[in-house]
Design an enzyme around this catalytic site. Sequence first.
Site, PDB file in Angstrom:
ATOM      1  CG  ASN A   1       4.282   5.617   3.274  1.00 16.22           C
ATOM      2  OD1 ASN A   1       3.910   5.996   4.381  1.00 16.22           O
ATOM      3  ND2 ASN A   1       3.499   4.938   2.442  1.00 16.22           N
TER       4      ASN A   1
ATOM      5  CE  LYS B   1       4.048   1.276   3.319  1.00 14.41           C
ATOM      6  NZ  LYS B   1       3.630   0.150   2.493  1.00 14.41           N
TER       7      LYS B   1
ATOM      8  CD  GLU C   1       0.136   0.231   2.313  1.00 14.47           C
ATOM      9  OE1 GLU C   1       0.302   1.150   3.132  1.00 14.47           O
ATOM     10  OE2 GLU C   1       1.068  -0.491   1.891  1.00 14.47           O
TER      11      GLU C   1
ATOM     12  CD  GLU D   1       4.063   3.772  -3.939  1.00 16.57           C
ATOM     13  OE1 GLU D   1       5.177   3.787  -3.423  1.00 16.57           O
ATOM     14  OE2 GLU D   1       3.012   3.686  -3.292  1.00 16.57           O
TER      15      GLU D   1
ATOM     16  N   GLY E   1       5.379  -3.749  -0.382  1.00 17.24           N
ATOM     17  CA  GLY E   1       5.486  -4.531   0.851  1.00 17.24           C
ATOM     18  C   GLY E   1       5.583  -6.030   0.608  1.00 17.24           C
TER      19      GLY E   1
ATOM     20  CB  SER F   1       9.744  -4.271  -2.822  1.00 14.04           C
ATOM     21  OG  SER F   1       8.588  -4.788  -2.192  1.00 14.04           O
TER      22      SER F   1
ATOM     23  N   GLY G   1       8.986  -0.024   3.624  1.00 11.97           N
ATOM     24  CA  GLY G   1       9.759  -0.811   4.589  1.00 11.97           C
ATOM     25  C   GLY G   1      11.194  -0.347   4.781  1.00 11.97           C
TER      26      GLY G   1
HETATM   27  C1  PEP Z   1       4.962   2.346  -0.114  1.00  9.59           C
HETATM   28  O1  PEP Z   1       4.416   2.227   0.954  1.00  9.59           O
HETATM   29  O2  PEP Z   1       4.685   3.327  -0.811  1.00  9.59           O
HETATM   30  C2  PEP Z   1       5.920   1.338  -0.535  1.00  9.59           C
HETATM   31  C3  PEP Z   1       6.444   1.433  -1.717  1.00  9.59           C
HETATM   32  O3  PEP Z   1       6.224   0.343   0.374  1.00  9.59           O
HETATM   33  P1  PEP Z   1       7.429  -0.750   0.249  1.00  9.59           P
HETATM   34  O4  PEP Z   1       8.670   0.013  -0.103  1.00  9.59           O
HETATM   35  O5  PEP Z   1       7.496  -1.380   1.594  1.00  9.59           O
HETATM   36  O6  PEP Z   1       7.045  -1.696  -0.835  1.00  9.59           O
END
Ligand code: PEP
Length: 257
Positions: free
Chosen positions: A9, A11, A98, A168, A174, A214, A236
């Site tokens: 993703n 973003k 988000e 999630e 993040g 993460s 990320g």
């Molecule tokens: C996400 O945006 O779905 C996500 C899991 O982000 P990150 O891996 O940065 O925590």
Amino acid sequence: MRRQLIAGNWKMNLDRTQAVDLARKITQDSTGLPAEIDLLVCPPHVYLDAVGAELAGKRCSLGAQDAYFEPAGAFTGETSVGMLNDLGCRYVILGHSERRHLIGENDELINKKVRAALAAGLTPILCVGETLTEREADQTMEVVKSQFAGSLAGLDAEQLKGVVMAYEPVWAIGTGKTATPEQAQAVHADLRKLMASVYNQSLADGMLILYGGSVKPDNAADLLSQADIDGALIGGASLDASGFLAIAKSVPVSVGS
Ligand code: PEP
């Protein structure tokens, strides 16, 4: 055995050149990955076309980060599922935390989006997960169940088969904090039990449930070796081709059977 899906993703990151370069690096370096692993990237909408052109004929699929449920009309700034199809998308992330928490999307709206995506032949990746306050109040499964029921309301078993779930935990997105493999596995197993009780066991056994929050190359193997974790939704760490592919390479392909 369930397939494994490693999804990036992106973003609201990257410019056009960076997005195309990242897609190119991912496809160039993904040779040798076991066939049971599917790769997916979800760039910003404005780069779907350019990234889709780079991915054409390669093993990595294209997905979007959101869609609107109406087919066309006066909905300024929105993108329909038909438009995503037109650009070659196969997946669409829906109900990301988000969008739930920063943009204010609720289960009723997400349910309309899920239905529109399925009707258009897209695979929704439906995100569910609790906040830190909810986890600390022992409300994790209550929240996940309520998001599951609300976002998938009215879907029959045949329709549910077309959905990929993503657990999630909001507190892990993040933030650099990851759910432990045991914490993630416990929620995934409960979610699968929920699917079995609401729908049926064989449907539940076949559903993909991704973990997101993460995920990095150094924690991926432990998470992805859990029996009910069928891949990862990565923010990320998906912005770096080598990190993204290192996560994909850490999938133990014999799990999830
Ligand atoms: C996400 O945006 O779905 C996500 C899991 O982000 P990150 O891996 O940065 O925590």
